[in-house]
Design a protein around this motif. Sequence first.
Motif, PDB file in Angstrom:
ATOM      1  N   LEU A   1       0.836  -1.210   0.000  1.00  0.00           N
ATOM      2  CA  LEU A   1       0.000   0.000   0.000  1.00  0.00           C
ATOM      3  C   LEU A   1       0.865   1.251   0.000  1.00  0.00           C
ATOM      4  CD1 LEU A   1      -2.806  -1.011   2.530  1.00  0.00           C
ATOM      5  CD2 LEU A   1      -3.077  -0.614   0.070  1.00  0.00           C
ATOM      6  N   ALA A   2       2.015   1.156   0.681  1.00  0.00           N
ATOM      7  CA  ALA A   2       2.935   2.299   0.708  1.00  0.00           C
ATOM      8  C   ALA A   2       3.401   2.638  -0.706  1.00  0.00           C
ATOM      9  CB  ALA A   2       4.125   2.000   1.613  1.00  0.00           C
ATOM     10  N   LEU A   3       3.556   1.615  -1.546  1.00  0.00           N
ATOM     11  CA  LEU A   3       3.955   1.861  -2.944  1.00  0.00           C
ATOM     12  C   LEU A   3       2.931   2.750  -3.640  1.00  0.00           C
ATOM     13  CD1 LEU A   3       5.153  -1.693  -4.062  1.00  0.00           C
ATOM     14  CD2 LEU A   3       6.596   0.353  -3.867  1.00  0.00           C
ATOM     15  N   TRP A   4       1.648   2.393  -3.508  1.00  0.00           N
ATOM     16  CA  TRP A   4       0.590   3.199  -4.143  1.00  0.00           C
ATOM     17  C   TRP A   4       0.593   4.619  -3.591  1.00  0.00           C
ATOM     18  CZ3 TRP A   4      -1.179   1.779  -8.498  1.00  0.00           C
ATOM     19  CH2 TRP A   4      -1.530   0.454  -8.785  1.00  0.00           C
ATOM     20  N   TRP A   5       0.735   4.712  -2.267  1.00  0.00           N
ATOM     21  CA  TRP A   5       0.664   6.015  -1.595  1.00  0.00           C
ATOM     22  C   TRP A   5       1.826   6.931  -2.035  1.00  0.00           C
ATOM     23  CZ3 TRP A   5       4.026   8.164   2.132  1.00  0.00           C
ATOM     24  CH2 TRP A   5       3.540   9.302   2.787  1.00  0.00           C
ATOM     25  N   ILE A   6       3.037   6.372  -2.071  1.00  0.00           N
ATOM     26  CA  ILE A   6       4.208   7.173  -2.491  1.00  0.00           C
ATOM     27  C   ILE A   6       4.070   7.560  -3.963  1.00  0.00           C
ATOM     28  CG2 ILE A   6       6.720   7.162  -2.845  1.00  0.00           C
ATOM     29  CD1 ILE A   6       6.815   5.072  -0.484  1.00  0.00           C
ATOM     30  N   ALA A   7       3.698   6.592  -4.798  1.00  0.00           N
ATOM     31  CA  ALA A   7       3.589   6.854  -6.238  1.00  0.00           C
ATOM     32  C   ALA A   7       2.574   7.961  -6.513  1.00  0.00           C
ATOM     33  CB  ALA A   7       3.199   5.578  -6.976  1.00  0.00           C
ATOM     34  N   LYS A   8       1.428   7.883  -5.863  1.00  0.00           N
ATOM     35  CA  LYS A   8       0.376   8.878  -6.116  1.00  0.00           C
ATOM     36  C   LYS A   8       0.794  10.268  -5.636  1.00  0.00           C
ATOM     37  CE  LYS A   8      -4.541   9.901  -5.442  1.00  0.00           C
ATOM     38  NZ  LYS A   8      -5.122   9.928  -6.786  1.00  0.00           N
ATOM     39  N   ASN A   9       1.497  10.329  -4.510  1.00  0.00           N
ATOM     40  CA  ASN A   9       1.954  11.625  -4.009  1.00  0.00           C
ATOM     41  C   ASN A   9       3.139  12.172  -4.802  1.00  0.00           C
ATOM     42  OD1 ASN A   9       0.145  12.271  -1.858  1.00  0.00           O
ATOM     43  ND2 ASN A   9       1.043  10.612  -0.669  1.00  0.00           N
ATOM     44  N   THR A  10       3.882  11.272  -5.437  1.00  0.00           N
ATOM     45  CA  THR A  10       5.035  11.718  -6.227  1.00  0.00           C
ATOM     46  C   THR A  10       4.593  12.202  -7.608  1.00  0.00           C
ATOM     47  OG1 THR A  10       6.400  10.078  -5.061  1.00  0.00           O
ATOM     48  CG2 THR A  10       7.341  11.063  -7.034  1.00  0.00           C
ATOM     49  N   TYR A  11       3.727  11.415  -8.254  1.00  0.00           N
ATOM     50  CA  TYR A  11       3.256  11.742  -9.609  1.00  0.00           C
ATOM     51  C   TYR A  11       1.726  11.723  -9.655  1.00  0.00           C
ATOM     52  CZ  TYR A  11       8.120  10.786 -10.899  1.00  0.00           C
ATOM     53  OH  TYR A  11       9.506  10.819 -10.991  1.00  0.00           O
ATOM     54  N   PRO A  12       1.067  12.711  -9.026  1.00  0.00           N
ATOM     55  CA  PRO A  12      -0.408  12.665  -8.931  1.00  0.00           C
ATOM     56  C   PRO A  12      -1.101  12.556 -10.287  1.00  0.00           C
ATOM     57  CG  PRO A  12       0.484  14.778  -8.133  1.00  0.00           C
ATOM     58  CD  PRO A  12       1.642  13.871  -8.333  1.00  0.00           C
ATOM     59  N   ASP A  13      -0.529  13.191 -11.317  1.00  0.00           N
ATOM     60  CA  ASP A  13      -1.172  13.155 -12.644  1.00  0.00           C
ATOM     61  C   ASP A  13      -1.253  11.751 -13.215  1.00  0.00           C
ATOM     62  OD1 ASP A  13      -1.356  15.805 -12.381  1.00  0.00           O
ATOM     63  OD2 ASP A  13       0.108  16.346 -13.925  1.00  0.00           O
ATOM     64  N   LYS A  14      -0.325  10.904 -12.828  1.00  0.00           N
ATOM     65  CA  LYS A  14      -0.281   9.543 -13.382  1.00  0.00           C
ATOM     66  C   LYS A  14      -1.174   8.571 -12.614  1.00  0.00           C
ATOM     67  CE  LYS A  14       3.016  10.213 -16.520  1.00  0.00           C
ATOM     68  NZ  LYS A  14       2.730  10.031 -17.957  1.00  0.00           N
ATOM     69  N   PHE A  15      -1.686   9.045 -11.470  1.00  0.00           N
ATOM     70  CA  PHE A  15      -2.465   8.134 -10.624  1.00  0.00           C
ATOM     71  C   PHE A  15      -3.791   8.756 -10.204  1.00  0.00           C
ATOM     72  CE2 PHE A  15       1.965   6.915 -10.312  1.00  0.00           C
ATOM     73  CZ  PHE A  15       1.908   5.538 -10.446  1.00  0.00           C
ATOM     74  N   LYS A  16      -4.336   9.584 -11.112  1.00  0.00           N
ATOM     75  CA  LYS A  16      -5.604  10.275 -10.805  1.00  0.00           C
ATOM     76  C   LYS A  16      -6.716   9.293 -10.452  1.00  0.00           C
ATOM     77  CE  LYS A  16      -5.432  14.717 -13.211  1.00  0.00           C
ATOM     78  NZ  LYS A  16      -4.559  14.800 -14.404  1.00  0.00           N
ATOM     79  N   ASP A  17      -6.724   8.141 -11.142  1.00  0.00           N
ATOM     80  CA  ASP A  17      -7.817   7.177 -10.962  1.00  0.00           C
ATOM     81  C   ASP A  17      -7.622   6.286  -9.732  1.00  0.00           C
ATOM     82  OD1 ASP A  17      -5.534   6.146 -12.304  1.00  0.00           O
ATOM     83  OD2 ASP A  17      -6.660   4.328 -12.785  1.00  0.00           O
ATOM     84  N   ILE A  18      -6.464   6.417  -9.074  1.00  0.00           N
ATOM     85  CA  ILE A  18      -6.185   5.546  -7.926  1.00  0.00           C
ATOM     86  C   ILE A  18      -6.598   6.256  -6.632  1.00  0.00           C
ATOM     87  CG2 ILE A  18      -4.347   4.415  -6.571  1.00  0.00           C
ATOM     88  CD1 ILE A  18      -4.796   3.031  -9.237  1.00  0.00           C
ATOM     89  N   SER A  19      -7.501   5.611  -5.897  1.00  0.00           N
ATOM     90  CA  SER A  19      -7.891   6.137  -4.587  1.00  0.00           C
ATOM     91  C   SER A  19      -7.162   5.319  -3.522  1.00  0.00           C
ATOM     92  CB  SER A  19      -9.403   6.015  -4.396  1.00  0.00           C
ATOM     93  OG  SER A  19      -9.701   5.933  -3.027  1.00  0.00           O
ATOM     94  N   ILE A  20      -6.325   5.985  -2.742  1.00  0.00           N
ATOM     95  CA  ILE A  20      -5.584   5.272  -1.696  1.00  0.00           C
ATOM     96  C   ILE A  20      -6.563   4.712  -0.661  1.00  0.00           C
ATOM     97  CG2 ILE A  20      -3.803   5.476   0.108  1.00  0.00           C
ATOM     98  CD1 ILE A  20      -2.726   5.666  -2.789  1.00  0.00           C
ATOM     99  N   GLU A  21      -7.635   5.462  -0.409  1.00  0.00           N
ATOM    100  CA  GLU A  21      -8.652   4.989   0.538  1.00  0.00           C
ATOM    101  C   GLU A  21      -9.257   3.665   0.060  1.00  0.00           C
ATOM    102  OE1 GLU A  21      -8.027   9.256   1.231  1.00  0.00           O
ATOM    103  OE2 GLU A  21      -8.296   8.071  -0.586  1.00  0.00           O
ATOM    104  N   ASP A  22      -9.639   3.607  -1.235  1.00  0.00           N
ATOM    105  CA  ASP A  22     -10.234   2.374  -1.773  1.00  0.00           C
ATOM    106  C   ASP A  22      -9.230   1.223  -1.760  1.00  0.00           C
ATOM    107  OD1 ASP A  22     -12.471   3.838  -2.173  1.00  0.00           O
ATOM    108  OD2 ASP A  22     -12.346   3.921  -4.365  1.00  0.00           O
ATOM    109  N   LYS A  23      -7.992   1.521  -2.166  1.00  0.00           N
ATOM    110  CA  LYS A  23      -6.949   0.487  -2.192  1.00  0.00           C
ATOM    111  C   LYS A  23      -6.740  -0.090  -0.781  1.00  0.00           C
ATOM    112  CE  LYS A  23      -5.138   0.342  -6.443  1.00  0.00           C
ATOM    113  NZ  LYS A  23      -5.423  -0.865  -7.233  1.00  0.00           N
ATOM    114  N   THR A  24      -6.730   0.798   0.209  1.00  0.00           N
ATOM    115  CA  THR A  24      -6.500   0.364   1.592  1.00  0.00           C
ATOM    116  C   THR A  24      -7.651  -0.518   2.065  1.00  0.00           C
ATOM    117  OG1 THR A  24      -5.274   2.412   2.000  1.00  0.00           O
ATOM    118  CG2 THR A  24      -5.990   1.186   3.935  1.00  0.00           C
ATOM    119  N   LYS A  25      -8.863  -0.081   1.730  1.00  0.00           N
ATOM    120  CA  LYS A  25     -10.060  -0.840   2.111  1.00  0.00           C
ATOM    121  C   LYS A  25     -10.020  -2.254   1.505  1.00  0.00           C
ATOM    122  CE  LYS A  25     -14.148   1.402   3.360  1.00  0.00           C
ATOM    123  NZ  LYS A  25     -15.165   2.400   3.128  1.00  0.00           N
TER     124      LYS A  25
END
Length: 395
Positions: free
Chosen positions: A340-364
């Motif tokens: 999950l940390a991978l998704w979280w770091i990636a989204k915060n590093t390159y938000p434009d590339k991960f617009k469709d990824i919700s960290i909340e949903d992934k965590t759930k």
Amino acid sequence: GFMKRYIKFLAGISLLSLLTGCTSNNTATTGKTSGNVSNESVPDTVSKESVLNQATDGKQKSGKRVIIDQYGYEVELPEKIERIAIHRLLPLPSVYAVYKGGNVDGLVSMPPDSLIAAQNSILSKYAPDILNVSTDYYKGGELNMEELLKLKPDVVFYAGGDKERQQFENAGIPAVGFSTTADTSTIGVMEKWIEQMEDVLGEESKVNGIAEYAAETEKEILSRISDIPEKDRVKVLMIGHYSDTNFTLGGFGEYWTDATGSINVGKGAEGNINMEQVYAWNPDKIFVSTLSDFFPEDFYNNTTVEGADWSGVSAVINKEVYKFPLGMHRWWPPSTDAPLALWWIAKNTYPDKFKDISIEDKTKEYYKKFYDMELSDEDIDAILHPVKGVGRHYY
């Protein structure tokens, strides 16, 4: 089986730097006794079969088993292991809890810092009894063998060097070494820890598939960012430990930045960091582990360490400082939440590339899949926004 993994381990790992990041800032010495096995002691001419035979011959003496731990030492194990102590490996109690599917009856002692993390995290919902595990052996900030022996551990899982091992050996407690550098990836380390627990305790992990999920996540992240040219890669500073006495980057930042495609400005930096280095690096984004009690606001308001002025640093000017989450354990060192940390770091590093990824949903989804937990929105909020006071108190 174990020996197959052990040979793989021998081939792939050098035992030179045993300890980084989540345990201590002192580099442990590698064992120098004849029991120590490192790459050098197995010449190329030795066949795998002969290593296997040597390792299995006569190891079943008097109902005891011998394993070779992650530091290369032979450890003679008691026939029955019912009482486990953990020393210095702050994430390991949480990994043990997941390995056992939430049942921590066998855990009799652990570091106080592991308890502090558990008290402030979802781990206490997953494995409520973790809150009753004794931390008395480390009262006052040093190992008290008398207190540990009162708990009658059958085995201790530890990180450290010869000094630690010798202490346990002298006290007559079989000690199994767990290395924080048993693999090049943080997730690989966690997997190796689980494999070693399977070998020692003789039972399969109750939770499986995390490594596969992680590999898929790594692949997906890298494919999304593969078209970003080098000149546009984000410069990231990963901070492991930061307090009045200690400003070190720790050993896990390199994996996190590699796996999420950023430039790790502190790569190779060892020991205490100073502000001159930070100004020279001028990172675009800063990620701070929960081993430090500083939060983004502290950087923005210059309330970190006295005399440290962060106001001229790009990441601070642009409000791009991020605090690592705290789930089953801290998301910075090896933990079962690491993918999950991978998704979280990636989204915060390159938000434009991960617009469709919700960290909340992934965590759930992840917590349902691997821990069979239905998280509420409050739970998720608590994971992604840890409270003050969960920093490292002892080591």
